[in-house]
Write an enzyme that holds these catalytic residues in place. Structure first.
Site, short mmCIF file in Angstrom:
data_model
loop_
_atom_site.label_atom_id
_atom_site.label_comp_id
_atom_site.label_asym_id
_atom_site.label_seq_id
_atom_site.Cartn_x
_atom_site.Cartn_y
_atom_site.Cartn_z
N GLY B 132 -10.39 2.60 -11.40
CA GLY B 132 -10.15 3.41 -10.21
C GLY B 132 -9.84 2.58 -8.99
N SER B 134 -6.07 2.35 -7.54
CA SER B 134 -4.98 2.91 -6.74
C SER B 134 -5.32 4.28 -6.15
CB SER B 134 -3.72 3.05 -7.60
OG SER B 134 -3.38 1.82 -8.16
N GLU B 249 -6.68 -9.67 -15.99
CA GLU B 249 -5.55 -8.92 -16.53
C GLU B 249 -4.53 -9.85 -17.17
OE1 GLU B 249 -3.88 -6.36 -13.55
OE2 GLU B 249 -4.38 -4.57 -14.69
N ASN B 372 7.29 -5.84 -9.72
CA ASN B 372 8.11 -7.06 -9.71
C ASN B 372 8.23 -7.64 -8.31
OD1 ASN B 372 8.51 -6.91 -12.44
ND2 ASN B 372 10.75 -6.98 -12.33
#
Ligand SMILES: Cc1cc2nc3c(=O)[nH]c(=O)nc-3n(C[C@H](O)[C@H](O)[C@H](O)COP(=O)(O)OP(=O)(O)OC[C@H]3O[C@@H](n4cnc5c(N)ncnc54)[C@H](O)[C@@H]3O)c2cc1C
Lengths: 355, 396
Positions: B132, B134, B249, B372
């Site tokens: 949780g 964003s 990540e 990106n």
């Protein structure tokens, strides 16, 4: 599984880099291209002979250092960074790889000469003409270092000959190349005396092997050139101001620099991997990967570097155009990206050939 | 540099492959190659059963310390596991958020009580997590989160909204960053809380994605509660802890993904051989380029591994996210061009269906886990040392 470099490899890279930086500070490639004709004399004496780089990958029994393709890739990367102009590529890579692949005592004798740096060599094949016992008549075009090499290896479908360039019947016409850092010449052989080095039906496969190995070395050089262009661009972006701020603070400039870094690191990964696997069953696929991706990366990065420098980027004074030209020339050497990708297509289960 | 695996590593690879071959059968056979990107809603219950099977056999938490029930395996072994898992068609991992994000965070920064409470259930594949972070006004600018948390009567009480929360509808717990200091802005005044999902104050609303499936959700907190001890770090440390989680990540979980990509590329080559697209020179060039870049991706990952003692990322480490994401998005486009007019036949057969989902879902690859554009900012600023983006005072 360990993708880091050995101490020996790091040492050889550092030794090359130290010399090459110093060479560059002393005028480097500019001194060469400003002269009317390339003079490899002193640089080869120092780098090839005294420091012994001529024999880097040539086996110790032939007087070389017997280091592997990965060490060579690191050295080539450093050469690429400073646009090193020397006989190394034509003599030790192109000719050296052919001789190593062909084998036999005649080839080994020639390798020993190359390893010592006393003689330099190059490789060509005839576009027209013929090889008869003991002599060659014909024409070879676009021979790298064709104007300076002492020994000319002539590869034919089922033979390998050596022509001593000082002999009568060898007419070399050096032309001005767009890439001033890697000269070429056309060579006319008029009944030039030729020694047979090897012959046999399997030779074309042997040439393909050596070409793939050489292509990997060239790819590493391209990765180095691309890395130098990235560094030059970032340095410039951190010194040039417009609109009251460093151009390196503009996101468009940052993002293109980031894209350049992605290309550079990918190119390095490609070249290192290919060099590490150059003597295994994946040689062709790895050469295809490295040569196609490094060629594309170098050309793109050199082009970006020009753009990011603005007007000075297109001047003779700045180095970018020399890299841009070498990138363009390197694309065509030893098989274009398209040619290698088509070969790769044949290695990865894609059936048939291009329609 | 030695790109061969040791005999011990090869033995481990064989052990993994053997176990998968023996276990991806029977009730689990149907899960092969399912549940991946764009297909997350396939067999949710069966995939959880599969997670439990993985847990029983000790395949979850391979890299965790043994004290926490892990096997303390080096990254190379974790990569081998992930490669073999993908090669065998192992289903999309329902438990990956818990295993690869929550667990390393708790191991590094959690209390002993938190480790004891949460790690065993992640390791056994019995408890599921979602992330949780964003919010509608905090995406790339994560430090702009507005969800509020206050400590009241021994509990944290949350109010606010999260969005794009992957797998919230399957999750038992969420890790949430929220603002605990009223009036604070940016990276200050945040808390990192572990919040149970099954309670009246939490509402999960699926969001339908362009694939037609719903992998992510809106999550509403309306006086939602969690026990006071379910905070990682101290109040005010939320940003630091959140960043620690993000650093995981790019860990081992992406190391095996090249094998999944290779499966996809092999499928595209099969289609090209079958329908004749593979004789088109332009297509051949693109397929070969994709292959080349996939090989580079793997080598690049190995270079990153090679430097396991380094405390900062080498340049090669910085390129991995943008490189794989862009590559995968291009692969999706290539897949459609290879399918040709069959690309328009929605879910005509399993292969077409997988490629269509790849095409559609891969648009998200260049957005989540740092778009990106954000990746380029990170590369420029951290790897190349270029000036930082200007920021509003109100944000981090
Ligand atoms: C499939 C998927 C799953 C996700 N799962 C989760 C999840 O489980 N939990 C969770 O918390 N979040 C999740 N996300 C959210 C994801 O992290 C965000 O979408 C992402 O951070 C981008 O934020 P945003 O969507 O608000 O876009 P924005 O940040 O609004 O970006 C919009 C555009 O602006 C550009 N932009 C923004 N800032 C800059 C800048 N400084 N410089 C240049 N360009 C900029 C972006 O690159 C983008 O192109 C998921 C997203 C997707 C697509």
């Amino acid at each position: 599984m360990d993708a880091s470099f050995t101490e020996d490899q790091e040492m050889i890279r550092e030794a090359a880099a130290t010399y090459l930086r110093d060479w560059s500070d002393r005028g480097g490639f500019r001194k060469q291209v400003d002269a009317s004709a390339l003079d490899y004399g002193s640089v080869w004496q120092e780098f090839g002979i005294e420091l012994g780089f001529a024999g880097l990958t040539i086996p110790e029994v032939q007087g070389g250092s017997g280091l592997g393709d990965l060490a060579r890739a690191l050295v080539m990367e450093e050469m690429g960074r400073v646009l090193f102009t020397s006989p190394y590529f034509a003599s030790c890579v192109l000719a050296g790889d052919v001789l190593a692949a062909v084998g036999g005592s005649d080839a080994e004798g020639l390798l020993a000469k190359i390893a010592s740096g006393e003689r330099t060599a190059t490789v060509c094949s005839l576009t027209s003409g013929s090889v008869r016992s003991g002599e060659i008549t014909g024409v070879a075009r676009n021979v790298v270092d064709g104007g300076t090499a002492d020994l000319i290896l002539v590869i034919g479908g089922d033979s390998l000959h050596m022509v001593d360039a000082s002999k009568a019947g060898v007419i070399r016409s050096v032309f001005r190349t767009m890439d001033l850092t890697r000269p070429q010449a056309d060579i006319k052989f008029a009944a030039a005396p030729a020694e047979l080095v090897a012959s046999g039906a399997g030779l074309s496969e042997v040439y393909a092997l050596s070409e793939a190995r050489s292509a990997i070395a060239l790819a590493a050089e391209q990765a180095g050139g691309a890395g130098a262009m990235l560094d030059a661009t970032v340095a410039y972006a951190l010194e040039r101001k417009q609109f009251g701020r460093l151009i390196g603070s503009f996101q468009a400039v940052k993002h293109r620099s980031a894209d350049m870094m992605v290309l550079v690191e990918a190119a390095r990964s490609a070249a290192y991997q290919a060099a590490a696997l150059a003597h295994g069953p994946e040689l062709f696929a790895q050469a295809a990967i490295a040569k196609s991706e490094c060629s594309d990366a170098y050309f793109a990065v050199a082009g970006h570097a020009i753009q990011m420098h603005g007007g000075v980027g297109v001047t003779w004074e700045y180095d970018m155009h020399f890299h841009f030209k070498r990138a363009r020339a390197g694309m065509g050497l030893l098989g274009s990206p398209e040619v290698w990708r088509e070969r790769l297509a044949g290695c990865i289960g894609l059936e048939g050939t291009a329609a | 540099m030695n790109l061969d695996f040791t005999p011990e590593d090869e033995a481990f690879r064989a052990e993994v492959a053997g176990w998968l071959a023996a276990n991806l059968v029977g009730e689990f056979e149907q899960l092969k190659f399912r549940g991946g990107p764009g297909d997350e809603d396939a067999f949710p219950e069966e995939r959880k059963a599969w997670e439990r099977r993985l847990g029983e056999a000790g395949w979850i938490g391979l890299g965790w310390p043994e004290a926490h029930g892990g096997r303390n395996l080096p990254l190379v072994r974790q990569m081998i596991f992930n490669e073999e898992y993908a090669r065998a068609g192992g289903p999309g991992r329902a438990g990956h958020i818990g295993e690869t994000l929550v667990a390393p965070t708790l191991i590094a920064l959690g209390t002993d009580a938190q480790k004891t409470r949460f790690l065993p259930d992640i390791r056994s594949g019995t408890e599921y997590w979602c992330q949780g972070y964003s919010e509608p006004n905090a995406g790339s600018d994560l430090a702009n989160v507005a969800t509020k948390a206050r400590l009241e009567g021994g509990k944290w009480v949350l109010n606010g909204q999260k969005v794009w929360t992957s797998l919230a509808h399957e999750a038992d717990w969420a890790f949430v960053i929220a603002r605990s200091e009223p009036g604070s802005v940016g990276r200050e005044g945040l808390v990192y809380l572990l919040v149970p999902m099954d309670q009246p104050g939490v509402t999960v609303r699926p969001i339908v994605q362009m694939t037609g499936s719903s992998e992510f959700n809106e999550v509403y907190f309306d006086e939602a509660v969690t026990d006071a001890e379910n905070i990682v770090g101290a109040p005010g440390d939320g940003w630091k802890v959140a960043m620690a989680t993000l650093s995981f990540e790019r860990g081992a979980s992406t190391l095996g993904q090249q094998m999944q990509f290779r499966n996809e590329l092999a499928m595209i080559i099969d289609v090209a051989n079958r329908n004749g697209a593979g004789r088109n020179p332009a297509i051949r060039q693109r397929i070969a380029k994709a292959w080349a870049q996939l090989a580079i991706m793997r080598m690049n990952a190995l270079r990153t591994l090679g430097d396991s003692t380094a405390t900062t990322l080498g340049r090669e480490g910085y390129i991995s996210k943008i490189y794989w994401a862009t590559w995968h998005r291009n692969l999706g486009e290539l897949a459609m061009d290879v399918l040709g007019e069959d690309a328009e036949r929605w879910e005509a057969d399993p292969v077409t269906s997988r490629l269509q989902k790849l095409f559609l879902f891969s648009r998200a690859d260049t957005i989540y886990a740092g778009t990106n554009q954000i990746q380029r900012n990170i590369i420029a600023e951290r790897a190349l040392g270029m000036p930082r983006e200007a920021r509003e005072k109100t944000s981090g």
